[in-house]
Design a protein around this motif. Structure first.
Motif, PDB file in Angstrom:
ATOM      1  N   LYS A   1      -5.786   4.909  -7.661  1.00  0.00           N
ATOM      2  CA  LYS A   1      -4.737   5.170  -6.665  1.00  0.00           C
ATOM      3  C   LYS A   1      -3.309   5.005  -7.209  1.00  0.00           C
ATOM      4  O   LYS A   1      -2.409   5.713  -6.817  1.00  0.00           O
ATOM      5  CB  LYS A   1      -4.932   4.260  -5.461  1.00  0.00           C
ATOM      6  CG  LYS A   1      -6.110   4.709  -4.607  1.00  0.00           C
ATOM      7  CD  LYS A   1      -6.252   3.827  -3.398  1.00  0.00           C
ATOM      8  CE  LYS A   1      -7.502   4.192  -2.619  1.00  0.00           C
ATOM      9  NZ  LYS A   1      -7.852   3.154  -1.651  1.00  0.00           N
TER      10      LYS A   1
ATOM     11  N   LYS B   1       0.832  -1.222   0.000  1.00  0.00           N
ATOM     12  CA  LYS B   1       0.000   0.000   0.000  1.00  0.00           C
ATOM     13  C   LYS B   1       0.857   1.259   0.000  1.00  0.00           C
ATOM     14  O   LYS B   1       1.779   1.394   0.814  1.00  0.00           O
ATOM     15  CB  LYS B   1      -0.934  -0.007   1.210  1.00  0.00           C
ATOM     16  CG  LYS B   1      -2.270  -0.645   0.882  1.00  0.00           C
ATOM     17  CD  LYS B   1      -3.361  -0.161   1.800  1.00  0.00           C
ATOM     18  CE  LYS B   1      -4.699  -0.556   1.177  1.00  0.00           C
ATOM     19  NZ  LYS B   1      -5.810  -0.273   2.035  1.00  0.00           N
ATOM     20  N   GLY B   2       0.566   2.141  -0.918  1.00  0.00           N
ATOM     21  CA  GLY B   2       1.283   3.409  -0.990  1.00  0.00           C
ATOM     22  C   GLY B   2       2.690   3.313  -1.568  1.00  0.00           C
ATOM     23  O   GLY B   2       3.397   4.310  -1.663  1.00  0.00           O
TER      24      GLY B   2
ATOM     25  N   SER C   1      -3.600   3.671 -12.668  1.00  0.00           N
ATOM     26  CA  SER C   1      -3.387   5.088 -12.351  1.00  0.00           C
ATOM     27  C   SER C   1      -4.499   5.964 -12.925  1.00  0.00           C
ATOM     28  O   SER C   1      -4.314   7.167 -13.098  1.00  0.00           O
ATOM     29  CB  SER C   1      -2.029   5.557 -12.898  1.00  0.00           C
ATOM     30  OG  SER C   1      -0.990   4.939 -12.207  1.00  0.00           O
TER      31      SER C   1
ATOM     32  N   ASP D   1      -0.886   2.701  -6.798  1.00  0.00           N
ATOM     33  CA  ASP D   1       0.245   2.132  -6.057  1.00  0.00           C
ATOM     34  C   ASP D   1       0.373   0.630  -6.365  1.00  0.00           C
ATOM     35  O   ASP D   1      -0.424   0.066  -7.122  1.00  0.00           O
ATOM     36  CB  ASP D   1       0.116   2.395  -4.549  1.00  0.00           C
ATOM     37  CG  ASP D   1      -1.157   1.798  -3.957  1.00  0.00           C
ATOM     38  OD1 ASP D   1      -1.883   1.142  -4.713  1.00  0.00           O
ATOM     39  OD2 ASP D   1      -1.415   1.994  -2.764  1.00  0.00           O
TER      40      ASP D   1
ATOM     41  N   GLU E   1      -2.752  -1.486  -5.775  1.00  0.00           N
ATOM     42  CA  GLU E   1      -3.809  -1.337  -6.789  1.00  0.00           C
ATOM     43  C   GLU E   1      -3.438  -2.054  -8.081  1.00  0.00           C
ATOM     44  O   GLU E   1      -4.294  -2.633  -8.750  1.00  0.00           O
ATOM     45  CB  GLU E   1      -4.071   0.152  -7.076  1.00  0.00           C
ATOM     46  CG  GLU E   1      -4.631   0.916  -5.908  1.00  0.00           C
ATOM     47  CD  GLU E   1      -5.940   0.339  -5.391  1.00  0.00           C
ATOM     48  OE1 GLU E   1      -6.766  -0.081  -6.217  1.00  0.00           O
ATOM     49  OE2 GLU E   1      -6.127   0.293  -4.164  1.00  0.00           O
TER      50      GLU E   1
ATOM     51  N   SER F   1       1.088   8.869 -10.167  1.00  0.00           N
ATOM     52  CA  SER F   1      -0.102   9.723 -10.343  1.00  0.00           C
ATOM     53  C   SER F   1      -0.543   9.675 -11.806  1.00  0.00           C
ATOM     54  O   SER F   1       0.230   9.284 -12.690  1.00  0.00           O
ATOM     55  CB  SER F   1       0.229  11.159  -9.951  1.00  0.00           C
ATOM     56  OG  SER F   1       1.155  11.677 -10.887  1.00  0.00           O
TER      57      SER F   1
ATOM     58  N   LYS G   1       3.935   4.711  -5.977  1.00  0.00           N
ATOM     59  CA  LYS G   1       2.726   5.403  -6.442  1.00  0.00           C
ATOM     60  C   LYS G   1       2.994   6.156  -7.745  1.00  0.00           C
ATOM     61  O   LYS G   1       3.998   6.851  -7.869  1.00  0.00           O
ATOM     62  CB  LYS G   1       2.254   6.368  -5.359  1.00  0.00           C
ATOM     63  CG  LYS G   1       0.774   6.503  -5.302  1.00  0.00           C
ATOM     64  CD  LYS G   1       0.325   7.176  -4.040  1.00  0.00           C
ATOM     65  CE  LYS G   1      -1.183   7.258  -4.109  1.00  0.00           C
ATOM     66  NZ  LYS G   1      -1.780   7.829  -2.970  1.00  0.00           N
TER      67      LYS G   1
END
Lengths: 382, 100
Positions: free
Chosen positions: A247, A197-198, A220, A249, A252, A203, A201
């Motif tokens: 998200k 998670k995170g 993304s 990351d 995802e 964008s 990442k």
């Protein structure tokens, strides 16, 4: 001022693909990245030049072991566009079935690797056990588990028998529930969440800037799927969702691929139901004197692009732009500022594939022969 | 617009001295847009597009490795990408007297 440069790769237990990352570190943090590729470069584009289309298809099919049908399909789409050739409904549907089976196989292979990278080897083995069923289907339908070599220009090498249709559906039924359980495990397991998670990442803005494609782009928030925007085979007649998550990351990207496996199963079931009773046409040698065309398909890792130029019946220029080549540049951006321990996870989460090996495998009935490209050229005068 | 690929084609025949650089862009509506740039065999130079499309970096370096075309403005052009150091400046796909 950087502390020191740490090379990761080309052979490293942390990377499953042969690439060299020179990480400039400050403490445990990555400050900048230099990337070096080419460790499995085998000069396929040069190998394709001077061959006729029928010969070249065998080479194209062997560019990648994981997405062999995608390469065949992209090559054939390019040639069929050049010839303005229409294929019958049954051929289109069988191609779609095989294409989606390959996506399932690739995503499960990758998901297994991903779990292995974070140290969850139990789930890695479970995922690969399910993948075995898909490889058995390939063996039953195509005769091969890896380099399938099933497509022909305007047709297929083999038809699917009714008993094989049943095998396909049985395989999907047997794995569906188990895959849901594995997906739930990925969502709920504390260790997996902590590791993914995170992390890494991307964008939407960065994804657009770096031309991200395939599942990585869809994770993304970019709705990019060649099956929908430029449909081929039977995709225009089939109901399926393009899964898009925002998200971006590693978590995802993992979940998106697991959901895509379920979507692929839905596509295959529809195709099996729609299979008409007509026969597939007999294939013959291709007669193209000259032409120039492009073709693209949605391979498991994203858009696969082919360009072919034919003159006097021979290929004079072939360009293969694989999905990994289009998105690997983003590593230089997203690895900046991450901890060294997250590097293997982030690289794996993008699902890169540098599969072009320096050697080719020549299968001869009951024996196999391994040789380098130079030896292959010498022996077979190509 | 997303850059899909850059294809370098060395034409045979009367204009075999020239290269065509084919830039394929995707607008997202299913059709690819093609832009053609000609590069003379003598100059072997053209402008880089990495400012607008960072992904073009690897595409341009690959073409430089294979054909020797110089992309002005790409700072990474001479950093080895695919070919080993000893193969530098050999340009395996370049057709000419040497490589015919």
């Amino acid at each position: 001022m950087h502390d020191f440069v740490m090379p990761v790769g080309p052979q490293s237990p942390a990377l499953k693909e042969p690439m060299l990352l020179k990480l400039k570190l400050e403490g445990e943090e990555v400050r900048s990245v230099d990337m070096r590729l080419g460790y499995t470069h085998k000069g396929v584009e040069g190998l394709l030049e001077g061959k006729n289309v029928d010969q070249a298809m065998y080479v194209a099919s062997r560019i990648c072991g994981i997405c062999s049908i995608s390469h065949e399909r992209a090559f054939i789409r390019t040639v069929e566009d050049m010839m303005k050739k229409e294929v019958n409904e049954r051929v289109k549907l069988i191609r779609t079935i095989l294409f989606e089976l390959e996506r399932i196989s690739s995503h499960l292979l990758w998901a297994g690797f991903m779990m292995h990278e974070i140290g969850f080897d139990t789930l890695f083995q479970y995922l690969w056990r399910e993948r075995e069923g898909v490889l058995d289907l390939f063996e039953s339908i195509c005769g091969n588990r890896v380099h399938k070599n099933i497509c022909k220009i305007g047709s297929l090498r083999y038809d699917i028998a009714p008993v094989q249709e049943r095998e396909v559906l049985d395989c999907l039924d047997s794995m569906q529930e188990k895959l849901k359980d594995y997906e739930d495990e990925i969502k709920k397991n504390k260790v997996i969440k902590e590791r993914l998670k995170g992390v890494g990442k991307i964008s939407k803005k960065t994804a657009i800037e770096y031309g991200l494609i395939g599942p990585n782009a869809r994770a993304s928030g970019i709705d990019n799927d060649v099956r929908r925007i430029d449909p081929y085979d039977s995709y225009a007649d089939i109901n399926f969702k393009t899964i898009v998550i925002k998200k971006g990351d590693a978590m995802e990207r993992t979940l998106l691929r697991m959901r895509e496996v379920h979507e692929s199963m839905g596509i295959i079931r529809q195709c099996v139901e729609m299979l008409p009773s007509e026969k597939i046409p007999k294939f013959s040698l291709t007669n193209i004197k000259e032409g120039e065309a492009i073709g693209r398909v949605e391979a498991p890792r994203g858009e696969l692009f082919y360009f072919l130029k034919v003159e006097d019946g021979l290929i004079r220029r072939a360009k293969v732009r694989t999905p990994t080549f289009a998105f690997i540049k983003i590593l230089e951006k997203i690895l900046k500022g991450v901890k060294i321990g997250d590097v293997p996870v982030i690289v794996a989460s993008l699902d890169p594939c540098f599969s072009c090996m320096e050697r080719v495998l020549v299968a001869k009935e009951d024996r196999e022969e391994w040789m380098t490209e130079a030896e292959f050229r010498r022996k077979y005068s190509c | 617009m997303r850059l899909v690929a850059i294809v370098c084609v060395q034409d045979q025949g009367p204009k075999k001295e020239d290269f065509r650089l084919l830039y394929y862009f995707d607008k997202g509506d299913g059709k690819l847009i093609k832009r053609i740039r000609k590069v003379g065999r003598r100059s072997m130079r053209t402008k880089s597009i990495i400012r607008e499309h960072p992904v073009a970096d690897l595409f341009e370096r690959e073409i430089h490795d294979y054909y020797g075309v110089e992309f002005e403005g790409n700072p990474n052009l001479h950093v080895p990408l695919f070919l080993p150091e000893e193969e530098k400046n050999k340009h395996p796909l370049l057709k000419g007297e040497k490589n015919a």
